[in-house]
Design an enzyme around this catalytic site. Structure first.
Site, PDB file in Angstrom:
ATOM      1  N   ASP A  36     -29.658  66.113  31.700  1.00 51.35           N
ATOM      2  CA  ASP A  36     -28.334  65.630  32.101  1.00 51.35           C
ATOM      3  C   ASP A  36     -27.999  64.267  31.488  1.00 51.35           C
ATOM      4  OD1 ASP A  36     -30.178  64.232  33.513  1.00 51.35           O
ATOM      5  OD2 ASP A  36     -29.175  64.399  35.460  1.00 51.35           O
ATOM      6  N   HIS A 240     -34.759  59.745   3.717  1.00 48.28           N
ATOM      7  CA  HIS A 240     -34.153  59.672   5.054  1.00 48.28           C
ATOM      8  C   HIS A 240     -35.188  59.329   6.125  1.00 48.28           C
ATOM      9  CE1 HIS A 240     -30.652  62.381   3.511  1.00 48.28           C
ATOM     10  NE2 HIS A 240     -30.480  61.115   3.215  1.00 48.28           N
ATOM     11  N   ASP A 257     -32.494  50.276   4.979  1.00 49.25           N
ATOM     12  CA  ASP A 257     -31.132  50.769   4.780  1.00 49.25           C
ATOM     13  C   ASP A 257     -30.484  50.739   6.157  1.00 49.25           C
ATOM     14  OD1 ASP A 257     -28.791  52.188   4.341  1.00 49.25           O
ATOM     15  OD2 ASP A 257     -29.753  53.740   3.112  1.00 49.25           O
ATOM     16  N   ASP A 268     -22.937  49.669   4.935  1.00 51.43           N
ATOM     17  CA  ASP A 268     -24.080  50.492   4.502  1.00 51.43           C
ATOM     18  C   ASP A 268     -24.818  49.705   3.424  1.00 51.43           C
ATOM     19  OD1 ASP A 268     -25.825  52.490   3.783  1.00 51.43           O
ATOM     20  OD2 ASP A 268     -24.303  53.831   2.936  1.00 51.43           O
ATOM     21  N   HIS A 347     -31.168  60.944  -6.141  1.00 49.22           N
ATOM     22  CA  HIS A 347     -29.868  60.984  -5.435  1.00 49.22           C
ATOM     23  C   HIS A 347     -28.784  60.383  -6.308  1.00 49.22           C
ATOM     24  CE1 HIS A 347     -30.069  56.650  -4.399  1.00 49.22           C
ATOM     25  NE2 HIS A 347     -31.323  56.846  -4.057  1.00 49.22           N
ATOM     26  N   HIS A 351     -21.157  56.720  -2.562  1.00 47.55           N
ATOM     27  CA  HIS A 351     -20.254  57.597  -1.798  1.00 47.55           C
ATOM     28  C   HIS A 351     -19.128  56.737  -1.257  1.00 47.55           C
ATOM     29  CE1 HIS A 351     -22.296  55.825   1.719  1.00 47.55           C
ATOM     30  NE2 HIS A 351     -23.420  56.032   1.084  1.00 47.55           N
ATOM     31  N   HIS A 358     -20.708  58.230   5.226  1.00 41.28           N
ATOM     32  CA  HIS A 358     -20.357  59.049   4.056  1.00 41.28           C
ATOM     33  C   HIS A 358     -18.916  59.460   4.292  1.00 41.28           C
ATOM     34  CE1 HIS A 358     -24.892  60.087   3.520  1.00 41.28           C
ATOM     35  NE2 HIS A 358     -24.591  58.879   3.121  1.00 41.28           N
ATOM     36  N   GLU A 381     -25.608  52.325  -5.011  1.00 38.80           N
ATOM     37  CA  GLU A 381     -26.956  52.306  -4.454  1.00 38.80           C
ATOM     38  C   GLU A 381     -28.006  53.035  -5.289  1.00 38.80           C
ATOM     39  OE1 GLU A 381     -27.383  54.903  -0.965  1.00 38.80           O
ATOM     40  OE2 GLU A 381     -25.216  55.109  -0.931  1.00 38.80           O
ATOM     41  N   TYR A 385     -38.050  55.785  -6.925  1.00 42.50           N
ATOM     42  CA  TYR A 385     -39.052  56.150  -5.922  1.00 42.50           C
ATOM     43  C   TYR A 385     -40.231  56.775  -6.647  1.00 42.50           C
ATOM     44  CZ  TYR A 385     -34.578  55.734  -3.595  1.00 42.50           C
ATOM     45  OH  TYR A 385     -33.341  55.274  -3.183  1.00 42.50           O
ATOM     46  N   ARG A 402     -34.553  50.692  -3.311  1.00 45.88           N
ATOM     47  CA  ARG A 402     -33.114  50.979  -3.411  1.00 45.88           C
ATOM     48  C   ARG A 402     -32.385  49.677  -3.136  1.00 45.88           C
ATOM     49  NH1 ARG A 402     -32.908  55.063  -0.496  1.00 45.88           N
ATOM     50  NH2 ARG A 402     -32.189  54.357   1.550  1.00 45.88           N
ATOM     51  N   GLU A 404     -28.432  48.563  -2.301  1.00 41.53           N
ATOM     52  CA  GLU A 404     -27.129  49.173  -1.978  1.00 41.53           C
ATOM     53  C   GLU A 404     -26.142  48.133  -1.494  1.00 41.53           C
ATOM     54  OE1 GLU A 404     -27.240  51.957   1.334  1.00 41.53           O
ATOM     55  OE2 GLU A 404     -25.354  52.864   0.653  1.00 41.53           O
TER      56      GLU A 404
END
Ligand code: GLY
Ligand code: MN
Ligand code: MN
Length: 439
Positions: A36, A240, A257, A268, A347, A351, A358, A381, A385, A402, A404
């Site tokens: 709940d 991710h 990130d 971002d 990648h 974006h 995004h 970005e 890797y 990275r 960005e």
């Protein structure tokens, strides 16, 4: 955002819709977390974009040219006993007075009222699939009208995707939107600085995340725009990674990130820095390749250039860097053509950014990459890797980087909204050394 901003947005939509039409936009359902317990409610971006109204169980209806007012908001009725448990409701009076609706009705009256509003319109602007539980209701109302044609009722002949019109509007940011994005960006930069100052060998990744969230909340951002990624060492190679549950090790990099959501607008930002405050030579060499790629990509962000130019610039610099460091071998042009960089850069370079991290808006128009125009906001970005393949020297293993930034297209070029977060090697090392000295 003030009331006028929302009214302006509805007006633009009304102009796009044209006569004899109606738009119907249900609010997002409440998402259950467990048993709940629900997730904190966050209105759907399109819903908030048009209304500024953040209560669940509501429906926006827009009818261009309707004599009694073009904007109708269905929402929950005031109910003291429910409000004692679950919080304030604007009710129909609040919908009109505070949120500028021309008319407002209880959400429980939707089935009685909506068919009458649909009747006689040619076009219905509605997006199927966004709120699956609402789709059958729309279908049922339309079927009812079709079935009643013998009584002279006219049913709409066209269903048009509402999102498409809204996405186009949202792609071009107004000055009020840019101002909110600037604030989200500034707060997020401060959070990244705080993370760099806090970082120490032996701390846990989630402790860094806590510093970031603290900085966001302290500055009125109740939520990150997306789950923060705080990945040390090899976790930085997981695109991710959000577990954020490892202890941070000496001589590893930390990839963060994280971006705040301010008044429904996202920042971002990614920064990558050494956990102990000092880059190793191989980390520094790779880092500077990514940084150069990012700068080359940002330089391509200007009106008249197309969407993919930043990506193409990044890919060229990354591939040249990999070649120079011996991580790739061969001829630069063929490596680019054969996409050999993809083992290390899988990648794309960015974006759209806005109310959604995004954000909405087409990247191609008529099959061609979209041309950039003033008022658009995007991320830049690039990253590298390197995991631990056998053919790669050990000194490169598990370096994930990275960088960005959030970039506004201006009339003459661009403005990096997130420039306050350090990204030069010297700047980062100086900031961290200062923090270490003060401990
Ligand atoms: N934080 C999600 C992204 O960078 O695209
Ligand atoms: Mn991004
Ligand atoms: Mn990001």
């Amino acid at each position: 955002m003030n009331k006028k901003e929302f009214a302006k947005r509805r007006q633009r939509l009304i102009e796009l819709m044209g006569e004899n039409s109606i738009a119907v936009l249900p609010s997002a359902p409440i998402a259950n977390r467990n048993r709940d317990v629900d997730y904190p409610y966050r209105a759907d971006s399109n819903f908030h974009y048009l209304s500024g109204f953040d209560e669940p169980e509501s429906v926006i209806v827009i009818i261009p040219g309707r004599p009694h007012g073009e904007y109708i908001l269905f929402c929950r009725e005031r109910d003291l006993s429910k409000e004692i448990w679950d919080g304030y409701r604007a009710g129909q009076e609040g919908a009109v007075e505070t949120f500028g609706a021309d008319d407002s009705y209880p959400i429980t009256d939707l089935d009685d009222i909506l068919p009458g509003l649909l009747e006689g319109k040619e076009k219905v602007f509605y997006t199927m699939g966004n709120v699956p539980s609402f789709d059958p209701r729309i279908v049922a109302w339309l079927q009812h009208l079709r079935g009643a044609s013998r009584q002279g009722l006219q049913s709409p002949s066209e269903i048009i995707e509402l999102d498409h019109s809204l996405n186009e509007l949202r792609l071009y940011k107004s000055s009020a939107e840019i101002s909110a994005m600037r604030t989200a960006a500034e707060i997020s930069c401060q959070a990244h600085i705080r993370a760099m100052q806090f970082s120490q060998v032996g701390k846990w990744e989630y402790q860094v995340e806590a510093e970031i969230i603290h900085e966001f909340m302290k500055h009125d951002c109740r939520s990150p725009a997306y789950p923060s990624i705080v990945g040390g060492g090899e976790n930085g190679c997981i695109l991710h990674y959000i577990e954020n549950n490892h202890r941070m090790k000496n001589n590893d990099l930390l990839l963060i990130d994280a971006g705040a959501e301010y008044d429904y607008y996202a920042a971002d930002i990614t920064r990558t820095f050494p956990i102990n405050g000092k880059f190793t030579p191989s980390q520094k060499a790779l880092y500077n390749v990514v940084l150069d790629a990012q700068k080359a990509a940002i330089a391509e962000v200007k009106p008249g250039n197309h969407w993919n130019q930043a990506h193409e610039a990044a890919v060229r610099v990354l591939t040249a860097g990999l070649l120079e460091l011996g991580l790739l071998s061969g001829d630069l042009e063929s490596l680019i053509e054969q996409e050999k960089y993809r083992d290390f850069y899988m990648h794309r370079t960015g974006h759209w950014l806005g109310m959604d991290v995004h954000d909405v808006g087409d990247y191609k128009v008529g099959g061609e990459w979209r041309l950039l125009e003033a008022g658009m906001v995007l991320t830049v970005e690039p990253g590298l890797y390197i995991r631990n393949p056998d053919n790669i020297a050990k000194k490169w293993h598990f370096i994930g980087i990275r960088i960005e930034d959030d970039v506004l297209v201006t009339k003459t070029g661009n403005e990096v909204l997130t420039a306050a977060a350090p990204k030069e090697v010297d700047e980062i090392e100086a900031l961290m050394a200062e923090a270490q000295a003060a401990r």
